[in-house]
Each structure stands twice: as structure tokens, then as C-alpha cells.
Design a protein around this motif. Sequence first.
Motif, PDB file in Angstrom:
ATOM      1  N   ALA A 308       0.824  -1.195   0.000  1.00  0.00           N
ATOM      2  CA  ALA A 308       0.000   0.000   0.000  1.00  0.00           C
ATOM      3  C   ALA A 308       0.858   1.245   0.000  1.00  0.00           C
ATOM      4  O   ALA A 308       1.880   1.305   0.678  1.00  0.00           O
ATOM      5  CB  ALA A 308      -0.898   0.000   1.230  1.00  0.00           C
ATOM      6  N   SER A 309       0.432   2.240  -0.762  1.00  0.00           N
ATOM      7  CA  SER A 309       1.079   3.546  -0.697  1.00  0.00           C
ATOM      8  C   SER A 309       0.710   4.175   0.638  1.00  0.00           C
ATOM      9  O   SER A 309      -0.216   3.719   1.307  1.00  0.00           O
ATOM     10  CB  SER A 309       0.587   4.429  -1.837  1.00  0.00           C
ATOM     11  N   PRO A 310       1.413   5.242   1.027  1.00  0.00           N
ATOM     12  CA  PRO A 310       1.043   5.882   2.309  1.00  0.00           C
ATOM     13  C   PRO A 310      -0.427   6.273   2.368  1.00  0.00           C
ATOM     14  O   PRO A 310      -1.081   6.063   3.392  1.00  0.00           O
ATOM     15  CB  PRO A 310       1.957   7.108   2.344  1.00  0.00           C
ATOM     16  N   LEU A 311      -0.972   6.823   1.270  1.00  0.00           N
ATOM     17  CA  LEU A 311      -2.382   7.220   1.287  1.00  0.00           C
ATOM     18  C   LEU A 311      -3.296   6.000   1.346  1.00  0.00           C
ATOM     19  O   LEU A 311      -4.288   5.987   2.077  1.00  0.00           O
ATOM     20  CB  LEU A 311      -2.704   8.062   0.041  1.00  0.00           C
ATOM     21  N   GLN A 312      -2.933   4.942   0.615  1.00  0.00           N
ATOM     22  CA  GLN A 312      -3.728   3.712   0.680  1.00  0.00           C
ATOM     23  C   GLN A 312      -3.700   3.125   2.084  1.00  0.00           C
ATOM     24  O   GLN A 312      -4.698   2.618   2.581  1.00  0.00           O
ATOM     25  CB  GLN A 312      -3.191   2.688  -0.325  1.00  0.00           C
ATOM     26  N   ALA A 313      -2.536   3.177   2.692  1.00  0.00           N
ATOM     27  CA  ALA A 313      -2.406   2.647   4.047  1.00  0.00           C
ATOM     28  C   ALA A 313      -3.277   3.438   5.020  1.00  0.00           C
ATOM     29  O   ALA A 313      -3.939   2.865   5.891  1.00  0.00           O
ATOM     30  CB  ALA A 313      -0.939   2.705   4.487  1.00  0.00           C
ATOM     31  N   GLU A 314      -3.297   4.759   4.852  1.00  0.00           N
ATOM     32  CA  GLU A 314      -4.123   5.600   5.704  1.00  0.00           C
ATOM     33  C   GLU A 314      -5.600   5.231   5.547  1.00  0.00           C
ATOM     34  O   GLU A 314      -6.339   5.112   6.525  1.00  0.00           O
ATOM     35  CB  GLU A 314      -3.890   7.077   5.340  1.00  0.00           C
ATOM     36  N   ARG A 315      -6.025   5.008   4.295  1.00  0.00           N
ATOM     37  CA  ARG A 315      -7.427   4.655   4.056  1.00  0.00           C
ATOM     38  C   ARG A 315      -7.757   3.274   4.606  1.00  0.00           C
ATOM     39  O   ARG A 315      -8.835   3.062   5.166  1.00  0.00           O
ATOM     40  CB  ARG A 315      -7.722   4.715   2.553  1.00  0.00           C
ATOM     41  N   ALA A 316      -6.838   2.350   4.423  1.00  0.00           N
ATOM     42  CA  ALA A 316      -7.067   1.005   4.945  1.00  0.00           C
ATOM     43  C   ALA A 316      -7.171   1.034   6.472  1.00  0.00           C
ATOM     44  O   ALA A 316      -7.968   0.323   7.079  1.00  0.00           O
ATOM     45  CB  ALA A 316      -5.933   0.078   4.509  1.00  0.00           C
ATOM     46  N   TRP A 317      -6.365   1.887   7.068  1.00  0.00           N
ATOM     47  CA  TRP A 317      -6.375   2.046   8.527  1.00  0.00           C
ATOM     48  C   TRP A 317      -7.725   2.584   9.004  1.00  0.00           C
ATOM     49  O   TRP A 317      -8.307   2.108   9.975  1.00  0.00           O
ATOM     50  CB  TRP A 317      -5.246   3.001   8.905  1.00  0.00           C
ATOM     51  N   GLN A 318      -8.219   3.608   8.272  1.00  0.00           N
ATOM     52  CA  GLN A 318      -9.507   4.187   8.644  1.00  0.00           C
ATOM     53  C   GLN A 318     -10.656   3.185   8.443  1.00  0.00           C
ATOM     54  O   GLN A 318     -11.594   3.117   9.227  1.00  0.00           O
ATOM     55  CB  GLN A 318      -9.774   5.458   7.826  1.00  0.00           C
ATOM     56  N   GLN A 319     -10.530   2.385   7.382  1.00  0.00           N
ATOM     57  CA  GLN A 319     -11.553   1.373   7.138  1.00  0.00           C
ATOM     58  C   GLN A 319     -11.544   0.343   8.265  1.00  0.00           C
ATOM     59  O   GLN A 319     -12.596  -0.115   8.722  1.00  0.00           O
ATOM     60  CB  GLN A 319     -11.286   0.676   5.800  1.00  0.00           C
ATOM     61  N   GLN A 320     -10.356   0.006   8.722  1.00  0.00           N
ATOM     62  CA  GLN A 320     -10.254  -0.972   9.809  1.00  0.00           C
ATOM     63  C   GLN A 320     -10.932  -0.432  11.071  1.00  0.00           C
ATOM     64  O   GLN A 320     -11.669  -1.147  11.744  1.00  0.00           O
ATOM     65  CB  GLN A 320      -8.774  -1.256  10.072  1.00  0.00           C
ATOM     66  N   ALA A 321     -10.686   0.848  11.357  1.00  0.00           N
ATOM     67  CA  ALA A 321     -11.325   1.467  12.525  1.00  0.00           C
ATOM     68  C   ALA A 321     -12.838   1.475  12.366  1.00  0.00           C
ATOM     69  O   ALA A 321     -13.587   1.149  13.293  1.00  0.00           O
ATOM     70  CB  ALA A 321     -10.803   2.888  12.705  1.00  0.00           C
ATOM     71  N   GLU A 322     -13.285   1.841  11.166  1.00  0.00           N
ATOM     72  CA  GLU A 322     -14.721   1.895  10.880  1.00  0.00           C
ATOM     73  C   GLU A 322     -15.360   0.525  11.071  1.00  0.00           C
ATOM     74  O   GLU A 322     -16.397   0.394  11.733  1.00  0.00           O
ATOM     75  CB  GLU A 322     -14.891   2.389   9.439  1.00  0.00           C
ATOM     76  N   ASP A 323     -14.722  -0.507  10.514  1.00  0.00           N
ATOM     77  CA  ASP A 323     -15.278  -1.860  10.644  1.00  0.00           C
ATOM     78  C   ASP A 323     -15.310  -2.299  12.106  1.00  0.00           C
ATOM     79  O   ASP A 323     -16.269  -2.933  12.556  1.00  0.00           O
ATOM     80  CB  ASP A 323     -14.448  -2.855   9.817  1.00  0.00           C
TER      81      ASP A 323
END
Length: 592
Positions: A308-323
Motif C-alpha cells: 500500500a502507498s502511504p495514502l492507501q495505508a491511511e485509508r485502509a487504517w480508517q476502514q479498519q477502525a470503521e469496521d
Amino acid sequence: MRTSKAIFTAVLLASMSAAAQQAAESQPSAAAPAPDATQTAQPGSAAAQAMPIAPAAAAPAPTTMDQVVSLFIEREHGLIKMLATRTPVVETYLQNLSADPQLGPVPSEDHYFLGRMDMGETVDRKDYLKEQEKSMQQRLMGGFAKLYKVQYQPLGFSWMVYADRTDFDREHYNFRYARREFLGEVRCLVFDVTPKKDAGKGRFLGRIWIEDQGYNIVRLNGTYYPAPRNSYFFHMDSWRLNLIPGYWVPAFIYSEEGDFSAGVKNKNAFKAQTRIWGYDLKKGGKDDELTQIRVDSVTDESSAAQDASPLQAERAWQQQAEDNVVERLTNAGLLAPEGDVDRILQTVVNNLQVTNNIDLPRPVRTRVLLTSPLETFSVGNTIVISRGLVDVLPDEASLAAVLSHELAHIVLGHNLGSKYAFNDRMLFSDEGTYQNLGFRHIPEEEAAADKKAVDLLKNSPYAQKLDNVGLFLKALQQRAPSLNALLTTHLGNPLATNGTVNRLSGLATQGPALDNTKLDQIAALPLGGRVKINPWNDKAEMVKTAPVAITSARDKMPFEVTPFFPRLVRYGSGANAPAAAPTTAANSGSGN
Ligand SMILES: [Zn+2]
């Protein structure tokens, strides 16, 4: 690019029409046909195999009322035993009333209780509202406060889940057959229940409705008697739903006290709705963690073998929190599983997105918070709106307005809650949810979201209907000072602070002046008219009711509590099975 996303305003109008004051569609009809003596009890035969709880064995059909009494006593004991392992959520919302010359009894202040009820505990009725040396008002409220202080043992208003938890039998009660009556599509035998002399204090006194196939109690109406010295039992109307084969589980309890006829000075007037749900929740949400290991269905779905790029990683992180948050709130019995109501909410959000050319990397999701207080919040790309707020909104444009505020937070990148991507932050008890989760924005983000929301609305299919939103905000402002509990949010930012509405302030002056005497001006609806919750599995769906004509200003009842009148249906019968609709009866007046 978004050709598959059309705008579906018309579809929603059916379910979000402003004329949705509730019908008392299941008012008990008059004389029912005579019972079929050959009919035997066959609880939920068709779907029984799929359910985790075994239905009661079919009993031989009773031939005398005496046998009917024996059957429903036995069935009540069976229900108490079946529910003994359950810890449902119990919510009580109470409005104290004062007389308004024009509008009749109106809320003057309100109270809110939420907790989990342990159905296995023996209830000690002697402690009930036993507060001395206080006024009746203080005794009443002091009693509640005392009972609700322990969050997982809220009793008080939920008292009438059973007629008598310990002594529902012929030794303690007289049962007198009264008549037959239909509740919804369910034919019932009605019995008057009176405690025997010397049966002790706090015994059930009132009427019960017995369905005529399994001989289960489906409704209780009455109070407890006699009260211990210096305490007070209020009146209740308690409804059960046939949500699983063979059992009717307590779902709604309406309480009301007070008399507004001339000359009466009762300072204890109130009305209260108690809702019970989450019967199928695991205790504490943790019981099955080590028993269900499913790894076979997990596959790697990443599109390319890339880091993941830094931005992708940030989004994946937020998705994990959301889930994490969505799952935790669902397990705590506060969020409905994804369902019918979400499709409507998502269509409205989609309408706002399409017309504003909003293209987000992840789709916006919506979920229904099961509680009554009016609130919205968002975590990641999930917008959450409370059942109570959907209930009181007068139309689709108003729904779009409250959703647009959260969509604006998402569009503006006001992400909250990424700290919940750490799983240790999900390890708390269900009753600790409000202490451990929170999604409140700083004032600057709130102001920016409101401003952006108005921009989104003015560029949407709802642009021509913002007068209705203004009217709703005015109605909310008019009632806000007396509805502090309803406006106290538990996870998101409040719509009003200290009695002043601050949400969507850019629309507050929009539209005509609020006029309570204008019968065609419906600025806000009563609670309970839009969303029905299945108390067993927490699924939410829209209520289907026929519009009822408003005949006086007192019919409007904005933000108010009304009695429950669910249309009772048997498990598995009809198109809208298994849950019956918790519709509310409009304009019911005093129901005692
Ligand atoms: Zn906000």
C-alpha cells in the motif's frame, strides 16, 4: 461513470410521506368468532427446525376455560425459563407532561434510561420504588434513579415483562374469563387477573390477552397491587411479539399517569415508552470468540500484488477502525444489522452524492442506531442515524438534511475514530460503550460541515423542499427546552445545546413560520412511527401504515411519546413476518 446510480426520490416518498401520523390499525375489534375447539396448539411448525430454540410441544386443545388457565400459566413459566439466560437491551424514554390550553398535555421535561436486563434474576418486588420522606414526584423519580443506577439491572418500567416473575399461579391469583378479541390477526381470549386476598404486596392486577393456539400471553394491561407503604406502582400496557416459534417475547411497554380533567391537580403526569430488544445478543458479546473459528472462507482479495502507498495505508487504517466500531456497536445491541432501512438511507445519500459529483474512494454506508435520542454521527465512511431521529423527520428532504451534515464531514475529510483501528480499544463491556466510544467533532468542524451540508442540499433534488427542513428545525427549536434527554446525544454531536438548536443553522429561518393551528403543516412526527425493530435479531425496517387525517392541533404530537399498538401476527405468517409492526396509536388520549 456513475450511470448505474440513478436518483430515486419517488421511491422513497411512499415511506417518507409527511402524512405518516400513525394509524391505530390494530385496534382490538369487537366480538370475535367462537374458538375452534378442534384446533390444537402447533407453535411455529414450519420454521422450527431453523431456530435455535425448541418450541414447546403441542398441547391437547383445552375444552374448558379452566384448562385454558392451566395452559397459559404453564406457558408463562416456560417463557420465564426460556428467557432466563437472556440479557436484552431495555430502553425507557419518559416525558413529563403539563397542560397547554391549545395543544393539551405537552412534554415539559424528559428522562432517558438505557440498560441491559438480566432475565434470569429473581426480582425482589419489595424494593420497588421504596423511597420515604419525599414527595410523590421525587419518590417516583428517585425510585427510577435508584433502579437504573446499576445499568444492567434496569427494572422500573420493564416490570411488566411478566405478570408475576415468581408466583403466577392459582394460589396467588383469581382468573376470570372476560371475552374474545382480535389483536391484529391473532385471536385472543381475554382474562381479568386479580390477586387473591393475602397474596402479598405488589401483585399483578389487570387484564391479560391469551392467543388461542399456543395459549401464550400476548399482552398485559394493568398495574401492581397493593403498593408497599410510601411507594407507588404506575400503570403499564405490555406487548409481546411472536418472534420465534412457540414463544411470545416482551417487546413494548407503555406507561402513563396523570389526569388533565378540570379540577384535578396531578403533578405526576407522564408518559413513557419502554422498548426491549437484543434478545439474541451474546452476553457481553464475547461468549463465542473461541468457539467459532472460520478460516476457510477467508481469501486474499487485494487486486494487485503491491504494497500500500502511504495514502492507501491511511485509508485502509480508517476502514479498519470503521469496521471495528460498526461491529462493536452491533454486538453491544446499539446498531441494527444492515437492512431495509439502510437501502432507503443510502439512496438519499446517493442522491446527494450524484448531484454534487462526489466521488469517494470508498462507498458511503449507513446504519441505524437502535436508540431513541435524536443523533447522527459518522465513523470513516459509515453514517449512523438514530431510530428516534428517523421517526420524527417529516419528509425525505429533512432526512437528506440530517444525512448531508455527516456526508459533509466525510467529504471534508473530518475523519474521526481512527484510534479504534487498535483492537484493544474494542475490549470493553457492552454497558461501557458510551464511555469507550465517541465521535464528537470540534466546533470548527461542526460549522464547516453545516455550511458544506447546505451547499450539498442546494445542489440536490431536495433544493426545492428546504422549507420543510426549516420547519422541522423550528419545531425542534420550539420543543428543545423541554426535551433535554431526547436531545442528549451519546456518541455524536448534539443537534441542540442548552435548549438551542445549532445543527444546520443556515436553514433555521428557511420556510414559513411554525403554526401549530395549521393542520396541514406537519413539521415533525411523534416517536415510533417510521422504523420498527425486531427485538429478537435487532433488524430494522420501515413501518407500513396508512395515513390518518389530522383533525386537531393535538393530533400532531411532534417528538412525543404515544402508546404502542403493534399489529400482532403469528411467527412465519404473512409477508411481513416474523416481526410485527410496532406502530403507535395516534391521539389515544389517556389510556388508563
Ligand atoms: Zn457533525
